[in-house]
Every structure is written in structure tokens, then in C-alpha cells.
Design a protein around this motif. Structure first.
Motif, PDB file in Angstrom:
ATOM      1  N   PHE A  37      -3.098  43.123   4.156  1.00  0.00           N
ATOM      2  CA  PHE A  37      -3.438  42.400   2.928  1.00  0.00           C
ATOM      3  C   PHE A  37      -2.210  41.709   2.350  1.00  0.00           C
ATOM      4  CE2 PHE A  37      -3.185  42.766  -1.751  1.00  0.00           C
ATOM      5  CZ  PHE A  37      -4.055  41.733  -2.075  1.00  0.00           C
ATOM      6  N   ARG A  38      -1.115  42.477   2.185  1.00  0.00           N
ATOM      7  CA  ARG A  38       0.069  41.885   1.537  1.00  0.00           C
ATOM      8  C   ARG A  38       0.651  40.734   2.361  1.00  0.00           C
ATOM      9  NH1 ARG A  38       1.571  47.048   0.303  1.00  0.00           N
ATOM     10  NH2 ARG A  38       3.402  46.984   1.622  1.00  0.00           N
ATOM     11  N   SER A  39       0.647  40.901   3.685  1.00  0.00           N
ATOM     12  CA  SER A  39       1.227  39.828   4.504  1.00  0.00           C
ATOM     13  C   SER A  39       0.314  38.602   4.558  1.00  0.00           C
ATOM     14  CB  SER A  39       1.522  40.342   5.918  1.00  0.00           C
ATOM     15  OG  SER A  39       0.344  40.850   6.507  1.00  0.00           O
ATOM     16  N   SER A  40      -0.965  38.790   4.288  1.00  0.00           N
ATOM     17  CA  SER A  40      -1.880  37.638   4.351  1.00  0.00           C
ATOM     18  C   SER A  40      -1.854  36.807   3.064  1.00  0.00           C
ATOM     19  CB  SER A  40      -3.308  38.110   4.619  1.00  0.00           C
ATOM     20  OG  SER A  40      -3.857  38.744   3.473  1.00  0.00           O
ATOM     21  N   LEU A  41      -1.349  37.418   1.960  1.00  0.00           N
ATOM     22  CA  LEU A  41      -1.366  36.714   0.669  1.00  0.00           C
ATOM     23  C   LEU A  41      -0.665  35.357   0.678  1.00  0.00           C
ATOM     24  CD1 LEU A  41      -0.906  39.434  -2.106  1.00  0.00           C
ATOM     25  CD2 LEU A  41      -2.831  37.860  -1.804  1.00  0.00           C
ATOM     26  N   PRO A  42       0.625  35.311   1.102  1.00  0.00           N
ATOM     27  CA  PRO A  42       1.288  34.004   1.074  1.00  0.00           C
ATOM     28  C   PRO A  42       0.679  33.002   2.055  1.00  0.00           C
ATOM     29  CG  PRO A  42       2.723  35.690   2.041  1.00  0.00           C
ATOM     30  CD  PRO A  42       1.526  36.396   1.489  1.00  0.00           C
ATOM     31  N   LEU A  43       0.063  33.514   3.131  1.00  0.00           N
ATOM     32  CA  LEU A  43      -0.506  32.606   4.135  1.00  0.00           C
ATOM     33  C   LEU A  43      -1.803  31.962   3.663  1.00  0.00           C
ATOM     34  CD1 LEU A  43      -0.133  34.847   7.332  1.00  0.00           C
ATOM     35  CD2 LEU A  43       1.233  32.822   6.798  1.00  0.00           C
ATOM     36  N   PHE A  44      -2.597  32.736   2.928  1.00  0.00           N
ATOM     37  CA  PHE A  44      -3.940  32.260   2.590  1.00  0.00           C
ATOM     38  C   PHE A  44      -4.206  32.345   1.086  1.00  0.00           C
ATOM     39  CE2 PHE A  44      -4.016  34.253   6.852  1.00  0.00           C
ATOM     40  CZ  PHE A  44      -4.196  33.111   7.614  1.00  0.00           C
ATOM     41  N   GLU A  45      -3.203  31.966   0.314  1.00  0.00           N
ATOM     42  CA  GLU A  45      -3.284  32.031  -1.139  1.00  0.00           C
ATOM     43  C   GLU A  45      -4.497  31.274  -1.678  1.00  0.00           C
ATOM     44  OE1 GLU A  45       0.460  30.832  -2.739  1.00  0.00           O
ATOM     45  OE2 GLU A  45      -0.090  31.507  -4.762  1.00  0.00           O
ATOM     46  N   ASP A  46      -4.709  30.087  -1.125  1.00  0.00           N
ATOM     47  CA  ASP A  46      -5.814  29.237  -1.608  1.00  0.00           C
ATOM     48  C   ASP A  46      -7.162  29.919  -1.408  1.00  0.00           C
ATOM     49  OD1 ASP A  46      -3.889  27.449  -2.163  1.00  0.00           O
ATOM     50  OD2 ASP A  46      -4.310  26.092  -0.473  1.00  0.00           O
ATOM     51  N   GLU A  47      -7.272  30.592  -0.269  1.00  0.00           N
ATOM     52  CA  GLU A  47      -8.549  31.230   0.048  1.00  0.00           C
ATOM     53  C   GLU A  47      -8.839  32.399  -0.904  1.00  0.00           C
ATOM     54  OE1 GLU A  47      -8.734  31.618   4.332  1.00  0.00           O
ATOM     55  OE2 GLU A  47     -10.582  32.771   4.088  1.00  0.00           O
ATOM     56  N   TYR A  48      -7.780  33.166  -1.211  1.00  0.00           N
ATOM     57  CA  TYR A  48      -7.967  34.253  -2.173  1.00  0.00           C
ATOM     58  C   TYR A  48      -8.342  33.670  -3.534  1.00  0.00           C
ATOM     59  CZ  TYR A  48      -6.208  37.933   0.925  1.00  0.00           C
ATOM     60  OH  TYR A  48      -6.067  38.827   1.939  1.00  0.00           O
ATOM     61  N   LYS A  49      -7.653  32.600  -3.925  1.00  0.00           N
ATOM     62  CA  LYS A  49      -7.933  31.966  -5.221  1.00  0.00           C
ATOM     63  C   LYS A  49      -9.367  31.455  -5.296  1.00  0.00           C
ATOM     64  CE  LYS A  49      -3.696  30.870  -7.528  1.00  0.00           C
ATOM     65  NZ  LYS A  49      -2.500  30.163  -7.047  1.00  0.00           N
ATOM     66  N   ALA A  50      -9.837  30.870  -4.184  1.00  0.00           N
ATOM     67  CA  ALA A  50     -11.211  30.360  -4.168  1.00  0.00           C
ATOM     68  C   ALA A  50     -12.205  31.478  -4.469  1.00  0.00           C
ATOM     69  CB  ALA A  50     -11.520  29.730  -2.808  1.00  0.00           C
ATOM     70  N   HIS A  51     -11.945  32.651  -3.877  1.00  0.00           N
ATOM     71  CA  HIS A  51     -12.854  33.781  -4.104  1.00  0.00           C
ATOM     72  C   HIS A  51     -12.770  34.304  -5.535  1.00  0.00           C
ATOM     73  CE1 HIS A  51     -12.964  33.922   0.300  1.00  0.00           C
ATOM     74  NE2 HIS A  51     -14.030  34.704   0.204  1.00  0.00           N
ATOM     75  N   LEU A  52     -11.534  34.314  -6.084  1.00  0.00           N
ATOM     76  CA  LEU A  52     -11.332  34.973  -7.372  1.00  0.00           C
ATOM     77  C   LEU A  52     -11.517  34.037  -8.557  1.00  0.00           C
ATOM     78  CD1 LEU A  52      -8.363  37.239  -6.346  1.00  0.00           C
ATOM     79  CD2 LEU A  52     -10.706  37.910  -6.820  1.00  0.00           C
ATOM     80  N   LYS A  53     -11.081  32.786  -8.412  1.00  0.00           N
ATOM     81  CA  LYS A  53     -11.155  31.859  -9.537  1.00  0.00           C
ATOM     82  C   LYS A  53     -12.443  31.028  -9.476  1.00  0.00           C
ATOM     83  CE  LYS A  53      -8.381  28.393 -11.911  1.00  0.00           C
ATOM     84  NZ  LYS A  53      -7.631  27.189 -11.507  1.00  0.00           N
ATOM     85  N   ASP A  54     -12.664  30.399  -8.312  1.00  0.00           N
ATOM     86  CA  ASP A  54     -13.834  29.513  -8.187  1.00  0.00           C
ATOM     87  C   ASP A  54     -15.089  30.265  -7.769  1.00  0.00           C
ATOM     88  OD1 ASP A  54     -11.793  27.710  -8.607  1.00  0.00           O
ATOM     89  OD2 ASP A  54     -11.555  27.273  -6.464  1.00  0.00           O
ATOM     90  N   LYS A  55     -14.916  31.529  -7.392  1.00  0.00           N
ATOM     91  CA  LYS A  55     -16.048  32.356  -6.937  1.00  0.00           C
ATOM     92  C   LYS A  55     -16.806  31.719  -5.765  1.00  0.00           C
ATOM     93  CE  LYS A  55     -15.348  34.700 -10.873  1.00  0.00           C
ATOM     94  NZ  LYS A  55     -14.243  35.660 -10.866  1.00  0.00           N
ATOM     95  N   THR A  56     -16.036  31.146  -4.854  1.00  0.00           N
ATOM     96  CA  THR A  56     -16.670  30.597  -3.651  1.00  0.00           C
ATOM     97  C   THR A  56     -15.945  31.134  -2.423  1.00  0.00           C
ATOM     98  OG1 THR A  56     -15.209  28.678  -3.663  1.00  0.00           O
ATOM     99  CG2 THR A  56     -17.365  28.394  -4.697  1.00  0.00           C
ATOM    100  N   CYS A  57     -16.677  31.226  -1.339  1.00  0.00           N
ATOM    101  CA  CYS A  57     -16.080  31.623  -0.066  1.00  0.00           C
ATOM    102  C   CYS A  57     -16.027  30.380   0.805  1.00  0.00           C
ATOM    103  CB  CYS A  57     -16.930  32.710   0.602  1.00  0.00           C
ATOM    104  SG  CYS A  57     -16.367  33.120   2.275  1.00  0.00           S
ATOM    105  N   PRO A  58     -14.819  29.813   1.020  1.00  0.00           N
ATOM    106  CA  PRO A  58     -14.733  28.551   1.765  1.00  0.00           C
ATOM    107  C   PRO A  58     -15.363  28.631   3.153  1.00  0.00           C
ATOM    108  CG  PRO A  58     -12.618  29.072   0.745  1.00  0.00           C
ATOM    109  CD  PRO A  58     -13.495  30.274   0.559  1.00  0.00           C
ATOM    110  N   ALA A  59     -15.322  29.815   3.782  1.00  0.00           N
ATOM    111  CA  ALA A  59     -15.890  29.943   5.122  1.00  0.00           C
ATOM    112  C   ALA A  59     -17.393  30.182   5.081  1.00  0.00           C
ATOM    113  CB  ALA A  59     -15.204  31.091   5.867  1.00  0.00           C
ATOM    114  N   GLY A  60     -17.908  30.449   3.883  1.00  0.00           N
ATOM    115  CA  GLY A  60     -19.345  30.685   3.765  1.00  0.00           C
ATOM    116  C   GLY A  60     -19.797  32.003   4.361  1.00  0.00           C
ATOM    117  N   ILE A  61     -18.890  32.971   4.394  1.00  0.00           N
ATOM    118  CA  ILE A  61     -19.234  34.264   5.001  1.00  0.00           C
ATOM    119  C   ILE A  61     -19.546  35.331   3.939  1.00  0.00           C
ATOM    120  CG2 ILE A  61     -18.260  36.204   6.321  1.00  0.00           C
ATOM    121  CD1 ILE A  61     -16.844  34.034   8.061  1.00  0.00           C
ATOM    122  N   CYS A  62     -18.717  35.378   2.883  1.00  0.00           N
ATOM    123  CA  CYS A  62     -18.922  36.410   1.860  1.00  0.00           C
ATOM    124  C   CYS A  62     -20.191  36.116   1.058  1.00  0.00           C
ATOM    125  CB  CYS A  62     -17.723  36.455   0.915  1.00  0.00           C
ATOM    126  SG  CYS A  62     -16.202  36.873   1.765  1.00  0.00           S
TER     127      CYS A  62
END
Lengths: 163, 539
Positions: free
Chosen positions: B504-529
Motif C-alpha cells: 500500500f505505502r509503496s503504491s501511493l506515490p505511483l498511483f496518487e491520482d487513482e487513490y484520489k479518484a476513489h476518495l475525493k471524486d468517489k469514482t473508480c477509473p478502472a470501473g472495477i470497484c
């Protein structure tokens, strides 16, 4: 005790003692004894654990504690066929969720359940080292890999009664 | 000994078995008998040929022609055309890809591959000690017992630079030295074959395909440290590994390679297979020892360490399967030879198991210092279905996540730590939050529950991620989960809790936007969650 319903079956107790003799009457042989017991009786009953504790001279809680710790040991009867579907990362990303739904659709039970006729127990488990052929499952000792939802019904059919 | 004009090797590794290899073998033997060729052609069952995706595969010698995706229906043609008339069946010949062309057989390793440990795999019959011996097996043991003192063996292993292949890379010679110097009325050598880290399946391949290599390595280790009893702890799910290893031990004992007077040297050592019963944490050495003693597999405080206080409180060497497999080669060919392979801090080869979204998942052996690209692209064929690489989980769920920019990094202790060797590759279509939820679920399920940071930490970690995948998280959660996993790393008793948050910690800097999409925009860019506002309960 597995094979019979009686709470104090003399024959079952004798069978447990025989297994203990075979594996070696020592506390350190507890896990081999539990393996052997499950192999011959299908599961590890409370009565069997009591017999083991008495024979090895250890508290029942020690036997119970060990038996419940390991996921391959069953403390109640399970289905004739045990389906173990992997949901660790390699299988998960290759679509184990769809396989899980296909199994549920085919035999009508959720993970953790046993079919009413006692033919299948369905479990979702951690990695079984079959990542090269993900998504993968085992039915008893048989390995099935590169699974697709479409392939599931015909695989399960092989294990249905009368087949 | 009968002389055969041809040998047909049949891949009976697990992957091939599920493609019908057992039936193919049966049909082959039957067809050969039907044609009266049984005294001319020998059928040999081998371990996994390493030809992932090739289905049931055969190799015909002396030509060294590989046939792939063979079915029972193809057998009469292969026997009639190739074995009887000497004409190769071109349509079934394997070329490393899908289409036909004559190849040199799997002896020719693919590109950067260097087969030291896997040298015999897929070549010999793993149930035949004669074939192992014919290819130089047990020579190292003979050399060790007849011409080397225990201390000299330890010095040789130290000099070689061999480090533990279970993922911790502790110097093997040093570990042996501690155990050799420790006082104890008895000592033990334990082989850790409780391969449970998802994505790893190299140890299974070694035990199924070449079990004598492990036995030989263990006897040498035992002689070096003064142990007389050994255990191979194999996970309960690995039925074929257990069967092949038990059989190999029996045969070795019959031939005087285990037992009271090994090779007439007077040295005594014997090995027992201990079958695990389904517990990931037993891969941790102290938990493994508890399990052999018949208890719950709960890890113990360290120090003291197993080399001084191990099984039954006695000095114990615990080595991974792959580590022990290196030992006979080092003793036979010398530390100087071993020093020529790999990088200064990481000597020898490493076995990798790329899996997930690669074209050819499988087991590949390369010298340390090969790049991530070498393994993922050159050997495993790159990303399947024409997709792009998103990331690689190094070593499994307890390893670090790296992105595309790590492809040219070197796989070794000095650069990119390969862990136990799993490379879980994901493509651009996968959701990082979904993957992390799956990983959290794994650690939550596998935590043994005895220490609070791990028991409660893994549970809270899963709760957080379940909220995020349901679109019920908030931006501040990331900071909280970072703190939680840092606490788990610092305070958990064993590696399970310490490493549960690494991915988890190592993935944060790599995929910051994706985490933000889930937490701020409440969307899953991959359409999986699901993002359905109904977080899964943590049972």
C-alpha cells in the motif's frame, strides 16, 4: 466420530488410538495425528480430540487450539468434495470473482457453505502456488487452472452424484 | 541396463497434468506397446518443462524435438510418424511461441536465463535417483564427506556469498556458523518449503522436479553444523511435492545417502517430511518450528534466533528450498565459480515466478543483476492481450509495488529487492485500490492473532479499503492508513504484520491520482470497484 453418530463409540475411540500408535504417541506428533485422523474419518470430532488429549496426556484445549488454527483441518463434517478456489492477487486479477459466481450459480451455495445433499463444500482460500495457471481451484486433490466461468459447470459435473 | 534408441520425456508438472498430460502419457505408453516398441523407446515422466501455455508437452530424444499441446488423439500419429518412421510431426512442434518451427529442446535456455538450480528440471525423472546421479548428483556430498571438514564447508559457503532465498537474504554461511558454534546435545536442519506467499511457486517446482537436490543440500548442511535430524516442512496443499520428496527420501535412505553411515563416512543424518496444515504464517521460521512441535503456528519473539535456540530449543538451521538447492553446486564447483555469477552483494542465480497479466507465466532462473525487463518482457513475453504494464508487485503481497520506470532496474540486493521471486504483474486495466483490498483481505485472514498491532491493524486496514472501494472513504483516510501501517511495521511481532502495509505505502506515490479518484471524486477509473456506498463488513 466421523463414521458414526454415537457420542461414546468404543470402536471409534479404538480407531483413534490406533492412529496415535501409528503416528507415534508424542505431543510433537499432534499435527501428523490430526492429518491422519481427518484422512481416515473425514473430520476431527470433539470426541476424537478428547481421546487424543487423554492419550497424549495434554489438555483438550491444546488439541483444540492446534486443530482450529490450521485451515486444512475440519472440525465438522464437510462435503464429499471440497472446492478450494484461490482469491490471492494473481488469481484475483485474472478473474477469480467471476469463477466464484459461476461456482455459486452451478451448485447454489456461497463460499463457506456445504450443499444440502452433502456433495460439495465450497471455500475461497489463499494462494495454492498455482499462479502460473491463474485463476485456479482445487477440487479435493485435483487441480484446475486457466479457469473460465464457462468451464466451471462441466468441471463440477464430474463430481456430481451418479457421474 | 537396457539401451533405448529413443527417449520421450513427458511433462507431468501440475500445469501439464491439468491439460491432460496423464492421459497423454497413458496413451503414449499403450501405443508404444501396441507397436511392440517398448524395448526400443523409453517414456520418462519429468517435472515441469517450464513451457507455460504449451499444454501437455513431450520432448523426443535424441533429436530433442519438443511437441506442445499434445492430445490423446495425436499420439498414434507421433508414434507412427516420428518414433517408427523418423518423420517429425511438424504441426505439433513447439517453438517458444505458438507456431511451428524445429527447436533445440528446452536445454537451450531462453535468453538471459541461466539454469543452475533448474538444470535438471524437466530433463530428469524426479522419481529416479539414478538419473539425478547420472547428471552429477550426490558428487558434492561425496566430496564434502570425504575431503572436507565441517568448518571448511562453512568457509566455502561463506566465501561463495550465498544468501537466503526466502526473501530475507541473510548470509547462509553465517547462519550455519552460528548453529555450528552453538552448544546443544542435538541440532537440526530444517528446509522451509511452506511456500505460501501469493505469486510464488518456485519451491513447488524444485520439490516436484528435482527433490534429491534438496536432500543433498540438507545432508551437506547437517554435516557442516553437526546435525543428525532434519525436516522438510512442506505446505499441506502441495500433494505432489510431498509425494516426490517422501519417495526421494526413501530411495536415498536405501542407497545409504541418508541414515546411520552415509557413504561409509560414519556420518549419521535422516530427514522426515512434515506436512503443513494450511497457515501462511508458518512460513515465518519461528512459527514453522512451533508447528513441527505440534502447536499453533504462532511466531515467537526474536532473539533468541533459531541457530542457537530453534527446534525443541536446540540449535537449528532453517533454510529455504532454493537456498539449499544452491549448496551442492557451490560445494561441487567451488565458491570461486559461484563468485563469478551475479552482482557483488548478490551472488548466484535467482528463480523468478512472473505471473498475473504476462503472456507466459512460469518459473525462470537468471543471474542476480538481470533487469526486471529481462524477466517480465524477454522471458515472460511481456503483457498479454496487447495491454500496457501498470505495475509489478515485487515478491508478493508483502513486497513493494513498482511502476514502469523500474523496468531497467537490476534485480538484486543492491538495487531492486526481488523478495522470494514472485513478480505479480498488473496491466493498465486493473484497479490499484481493488488490488490493495484483496491484499488487505489476505493479511487479515492470515494474521495469527496473537499480537495486537497485526491482529487489529490488518482488520482496520481492510475496513479502510472496503470503505474506499464502496466510495465511502474520505481524503484524510490516506494519512490515517499510512500511520497505521507504519505502526504495524514498527510494532508487529513478525514479518506478517511488519510487511502487510508495504505494498500500500509503496503504491501511493505511483498511483496518487487513482487513490484520489476513489476518495475525493468517489469514482473508480478502472470501473472495477462497486462504489455503491455499501462497504463490505469485516467479519
Amino acid at each position: 466420530m466421523g463414521s458414526c453418530d454415537s457420542k461414546s463409540c468404543v470402536e471409534c475411540e479404538a480407531a483413534v488410538v490406533k492412529i496415535i500408535e501409528k503416528c507415534g504417541r508424542a505431543e510433537t506428533n499432534l499435527i501428523p495425528i490430526l492429518h491422519e485422523l481427518q484422512r481416515s474419518m473425514g473430520y476431527i470430532s470433539t470426541e476424537a480430540m478428547e481421546t487424543i488429549a487423554a492419550e497424549l496426556g495434554i489438555p483438550v484445549g491444546r488439541v483444540h487450539g492446534t486443530a482450529t488454527f490450521y485451515s486444512l483441518f475440519y472440525l465438522k463434517p464437510h462435503g464429499k468434495n471440497v472446492i478450494r478456489l484461490c482469491d490471492s492477487p494473481p488469481c484475483h486479477i485474472e478473474g477469480s470473482k467471476a469463477i466464484r459466481d459461476a461456482v455459486t450459480k452451478a451448485i447454489g451455495i456461497q463460499p463457506g457453505e456445504t450443499t444440502e445433499d452433502g456433495n460439495f463444500t465450497f471455500e475461497v482460500v489463499s494462494c495454492m502456488g498455482l499462479c502460473g495457471v491463474a485463476p485456479a481451484m482445487m477440487i479435493n486433490d485435483d487441480v484446475y487452472g486457466n479457469l473460465t466461468p464457462e468451464a466451471v459447470p462441466s468441471i463440477l459435473a464430474k463430481y456430481k452424484e451418479g457421474n | 541396463m537396457a539401451l533405448f534408441r529413443a527417449h520421450v520425456l513427458v511433462d507431468t508438472g501440475t500445469a501439464a497434468i491439468l491439460k491432460g498430460a496423464a492421459a497423454v502419457r497413458g496413451a503414449l505408453v499403450e501405443e508404444i506397446r501396441r507397436r511392440g516398441l517398448e524395448n526400443e523407446i523409453k517414456v520418462v515422466e519429468t517435472g515441469d518443462l517450464g513451457l507455460a501455455g504449451a499444454g501437455a508437452a513431450l520432448v523426443v530424444y535424441p533429436e530433442g524435438v519438443t511437441y506442445a499441446n499434445v492430445t490423446v488423439a495425436d499420439i498414434p500419429e507421433i508414434v507412427e510418424e516420428h518414433l517408427l518412421k523418423g518423420r517429425q510431426v511438424k504441426r505439433l512442434i513447439y517453438s517458444g511461441g505458438e507456431t511451428a518451427a524445429v527447436v533445440e529442446a528446452p536445454k537451450a535456455p531462453r535468453s538471459a536465463e541461466m539454469r543452475v538450480i533448474l538444470h535438471n528440471i524437466g530433463v530428469i525423472d524426479p522419481t529416479s535417483i539414478d538419473e539425478y546421479i547420472a547428471l552429477g548428483g550426490y558428487e558434492a556430498l561425496g566430496k564434502a564427506l570425504t575431503s572436507m571438514k565441517p568448518g571448511e564447508i562453512i568457509e566455502e559457503i561463506k566465501k561463495s556469498g550465498l544468501k537466503g532465498r526466502g526473501g530475507a537474504f541473510f548470509p547462509t554461511g553465517l547462519k550455519w556458523d552460528f548453529a555450528a558454534r552453538a552448544e546443544g546435545d542435538s541440532k537440526y536442519v530444517v528446509c522451509n518449503a511452506d511456500e505460501g506467499e501469493p505469486g510464488n511457486f518456485k519451491d513447488r517446482l524444485i520439490l516436484e522436479g528435482d527433490p534429491h537436490q534438496i536432500i543433498e543440500g540438507m545432508v551437506i548442511a547437517a554435516y557442516a553444523v553437526g546435525a543428525h535430524k532434519g525436516y522438510i516442512y512442506i505446505r499441506g496443499e502441495y500433494h505432489q511435492s510431498v509425494a516426490h520428496t517422501e519417495r526421494a527420501i526413501d530411495v536415498a535412505r536405501e542407497m545409504g545417502l541418508l541414515g546411520t553411515d552415509i557413504m561409509g563416512s560414519g556420518f549419521e543424518f535422516d530427514i522426515e517430511v512434515f506436512k503443513g496444515a494450511g497457515a501462511y504464517v508458518c512460513g515465518e521460521e519461528t512459527a514453522l518450528l512451533e508447528s513441527i512441535e505440534g502447536r499453533r503456528g504462532e511466531s515467537q519473539m526474536k532473539p533468541p534466533f533459531p541457530p542457537t535456540h530453534g527446534l525443541h530449543g536446540r540449535p537449528t538451521v532453517i533454510n529455504n528450498v532454493e537456498t539449499l538447492a544452491n549448496v551442492p553446486h557451490i560445494i561441487a564447483k567451488g565458491a570461486d565459480w559461484y563468485q563469478t555469477i551475479g552482482t557483488p552483494q548478490s551472488r548466484g542465480t535467482k528463480i523468478f515466478s512472473p505471473c498475473g497479466d504476462v503472456q507466459y507465466p512460469g518459473v525462470y532462473e537468471v543471474p542476480f543483476g538481470a533487469t526486471l525487463r529481462d524477466v517480465v518482457y524477454t522471458m515472460a513475453g511481456g503483457i498479454k492481450n496487447g495491454r500496457r504494464l501498470k505495475g509489478v508487485l515485487m515478491g508478493g503481497p508483502s513486497g513493494v509495488m513498482v511502476g514502469e520506470d523500474a523496468l531497467d532496474r537490476k534485480l538484486c540486493g543492491e538495487d531492486l529487492n526481488p523478495g522470494a521471486g514472485a513478480l505479480i504483474v498488473i496491466n493498465e486495466d486493473r484497479c490499484i485500490v481493488d488490488l490493495m483490498t484483496n491484499i488487505a483481505q489476505f493479511f487479515y485472514h492470515e494474521s495469527c492473532g496473537q499480537c495486537v498491532p497485526c491482529r487489529e491493524g490488518t482488520k482496520r486496514m481492510l475496513e479502510f479499503l472496503n470503505w474506499w472501494t464502496a466510495g465511502a472513504g474520505s481524503e484524510g483516510d490516506i494519512k490515517l492508513l499510512e500511520q497505521l501501517t507504519a505502526t504495524m511495521a514498527a510494532a508487529s511481532r513478525c514479518g506478517l504484520g511488519q510487511f502487510a502495509g508495504v505494498a500500500f505505502r509503496s503504491s501511493l506515490p505511483l498511483f496518487e491520482d487513482e487513490y484520489k479518484a476513489h476518495l475525493k471524486d468517489k469514482t473508480c477509473p478502472a470501473g472495477i470497484c462497486p462504489m455503491d456506498k455499501v462497504p463490505q463488513e469485516v467479519a
